[in-house]
Write a protein that holds these residues in place. Structure first.
Motif, PDB file in Angstrom:
ATOM      1  N   LEU A 126      -2.852  11.956  -3.618  1.00 26.52           N
ATOM      2  CA  LEU A 126      -2.299  10.894  -2.259  1.00 26.52           C
ATOM      3  C   LEU A 126      -4.063  10.457  -1.457  1.00 26.52           C
ATOM      4  CD1 LEU A 126       0.954  10.666  -2.543  1.00 26.52           C
ATOM      5  CD2 LEU A 126      -0.313   9.026  -3.375  1.00 26.52           C
ATOM      6  N   THR A 127      -4.095   9.777  -1.061  1.00 32.60           N
ATOM      7  CA  THR A 127      -5.149   9.439  -0.065  1.00 32.60           C
ATOM      8  C   THR A 127      -4.572   9.334   1.130  1.00 32.60           C
ATOM      9  OG1 THR A 127      -7.604  10.023  -1.052  1.00 32.60           O
ATOM     10  CG2 THR A 127      -7.884   9.278   0.912  1.00 32.60           C
ATOM     11  N   LEU A 128      -3.948   9.603   2.670  1.00 28.39           N
ATOM     12  CA  LEU A 128      -3.263   8.364   3.276  1.00 28.39           C
ATOM     13  C   LEU A 128      -4.403   7.616   3.878  1.00 28.39           C
ATOM     14  CD1 LEU A 128      -1.267  11.447   5.037  1.00 28.39           C
ATOM     15  CD2 LEU A 128      -0.452  10.040   2.967  1.00 28.39           C
ATOM     16  N   THR A 129      -3.926   6.203   3.892  1.00 28.47           N
ATOM     17  CA  THR A 129      -4.608   5.071   4.979  1.00 28.47           C
ATOM     18  C   THR A 129      -4.157   4.600   5.910  1.00 28.47           C
ATOM     19  OG1 THR A 129      -2.604   3.242   3.909  1.00 28.47           O
ATOM     20  CG2 THR A 129      -4.419   4.244   2.094  1.00 28.47           C
ATOM     21  N   ASP A 130      -4.589   3.951   6.580  1.00 28.90           N
ATOM     22  CA  ASP A 130      -4.076   3.360   8.410  1.00 28.90           C
ATOM     23  C   ASP A 130      -2.906   2.847   7.995  1.00 28.90           C
ATOM     24  OD1 ASP A 130      -5.958   5.111   9.322  1.00 28.90           O
ATOM     25  OD2 ASP A 130      -7.281   4.044   9.610  1.00 28.90           O
ATOM     26  N   ILE A 131      -2.382   2.439   7.081  1.00 27.38           N
ATOM     27  CA  ILE A 131      -1.910   1.158   7.118  1.00 27.38           C
ATOM     28  C   ILE A 131      -0.138   1.759   7.067  1.00 27.38           C
ATOM     29  CG2 ILE A 131      -0.519  -1.192   5.704  1.00 27.38           C
ATOM     30  CD1 ILE A 131      -3.624  -0.835   4.692  1.00 27.38           C
ATOM     31  N   LYS A 132       0.343   1.485   7.416  1.00 23.46           N
ATOM     32  CA  LYS A 132       1.674   2.107   7.471  1.00 23.46           C
ATOM     33  C   LYS A 132       3.328   0.402   7.415  1.00 23.46           C
ATOM     34  CE  LYS A 132       5.413   5.167   9.727  1.00 23.46           C
ATOM     35  NZ  LYS A 132       6.421   4.185   9.670  1.00 23.46           N
ATOM     36  N   ILE A 133       4.497   0.704   6.640  1.00 28.91           N
ATOM     37  CA  ILE A 133       5.084  -0.380   7.156  1.00 28.91           C
ATOM     38  C   ILE A 133       6.469   0.559   7.231  1.00 28.91           C
ATOM     39  CG2 ILE A 133       3.650  -1.535   5.165  1.00 28.91           C
ATOM     40  CD1 ILE A 133       6.079  -1.085   2.836  1.00 28.91           C
ATOM     41  N   ASP A 134       7.169  -0.502   8.152  1.00 28.35           N
ATOM     42  CA  ASP A 134       8.623  -0.040   8.709  1.00 28.35           C
ATOM     43  C   ASP A 134       9.175  -0.328   7.405  1.00 28.35           C
ATOM     44  OD1 ASP A 134      10.016   0.990  10.303  1.00 28.35           O
ATOM     45  OD2 ASP A 134      10.841  -1.167  10.830  1.00 28.35           O
ATOM     46  N   ILE A 135       9.951   0.394   6.709  1.00 26.15           N
ATOM     47  CA  ILE A 135      10.633   0.655   5.658  1.00 26.15           C
ATOM     48  C   ILE A 135      12.515   1.946   6.001  1.00 26.15           C
ATOM     49  CG2 ILE A 135       9.857  -0.157   4.151  1.00 26.15           C
ATOM     50  CD1 ILE A 135       9.637   2.583   2.572  1.00 26.15           C
ATOM     51  N   PRO A 136      12.943   2.031   5.414  1.00 30.68           N
ATOM     52  CA  PRO A 136      14.226   2.554   5.355  1.00 30.68           C
ATOM     53  C   PRO A 136      13.523   3.778   4.536  1.00 30.68           C
ATOM     54  CG  PRO A 136      15.159   1.005   4.396  1.00 30.68           C
ATOM     55  CD  PRO A 136      14.123   0.509   4.813  1.00 30.68           C
ATOM     56  N   ARG A 137      14.687   5.738   4.514  1.00 33.23           N
ATOM     57  CA  ARG A 137      14.680   6.185   3.659  1.00 33.23           C
ATOM     58  C   ARG A 137      14.373   5.510   2.228  1.00 33.23           C
ATOM     59  NH1 ARG A 137      17.795  10.455   3.195  1.00 33.23           N
ATOM     60  NH2 ARG A 137      16.415  12.036   1.741  1.00 33.23           N
ATOM     61  N   VAL A 138      14.290   6.068   1.435  1.00 36.44           N
ATOM     62  CA  VAL A 138      13.531   5.608   0.030  1.00 36.44           C
ATOM     63  C   VAL A 138      14.805   4.617  -0.473  1.00 36.44           C
ATOM     64  CG1 VAL A 138      15.493   6.703  -1.873  1.00 36.44           C
ATOM     65  CG2 VAL A 138      14.428   7.746  -0.419  1.00 36.44           C
TER      66      VAL A 138
END
Length: 134
Positions: free
Chosen positions: A53-65
């Motif tokens: 995996l290569t991490l990106t700057d994008i993050k979304i707001d989700i709960p765990r699993v």
């Protein structure tokens, strides 16, 4: 400049090796020090090694699993696909894919267009030099 790309739930990553190469996935859970549970709308949820995996700057707001439906809604709400396609990294990968799909005749036409453009630039530069000299 501080480091911003942490392994965290909701982080969007690009798969850099294996059968899912080039896909954008979301980290939905961290299994251990070396693996994460990843998911995407067009793939089956599964474990993946961090080296893939290569991490990106994008993050979304989700709960765990989260459930698949929740994940898809969160990705659409955060406009992940559009953000990726507008990022310089995403645009660069799109250009690479387009170039790789060119056939021989397309590459030939591209070469001729580059030669033509270089000639126009050379002529304009010569005009400017001539104006400055006189």
């Amino acid at each position: 400049m501080p480091f911003k790309r942490y392994v965290e739930i909701g982080r969007v990553a690009l798969v850099n090796y294996g059968k899912d190469y080039g896909k954008l996935v979301v980290i939905v859970d961290v299994v251990d020090q070396n693996r994460a549970l990843v998911d995407a709308p067009d793939m089956v949820r599964g474990q993946m090694n961090f080296k893939r995996l290569t991490l990106t700057d994008i993050k979304i707001d989700i709960p765990r699993v989260p459930k698949k439906k929740t994940l898809i809604e969160a990705m659409e709400k955060a406009d992940v696909k559009n953000k990726w396609e507008n990022s310089s990294w995403g645009r660069k990968l799109i250009v690479q894919k387009r170039r790789a799909s060119l056939n021989d005749f397309d590459r030939f036409k591209l070469m001729l267009a580059k030669i033509k453009r270089a000639g126009v630039i050379r002529q304009e530069l010569a005009k400017l030099k001539k104006e400055n000299a006189s």
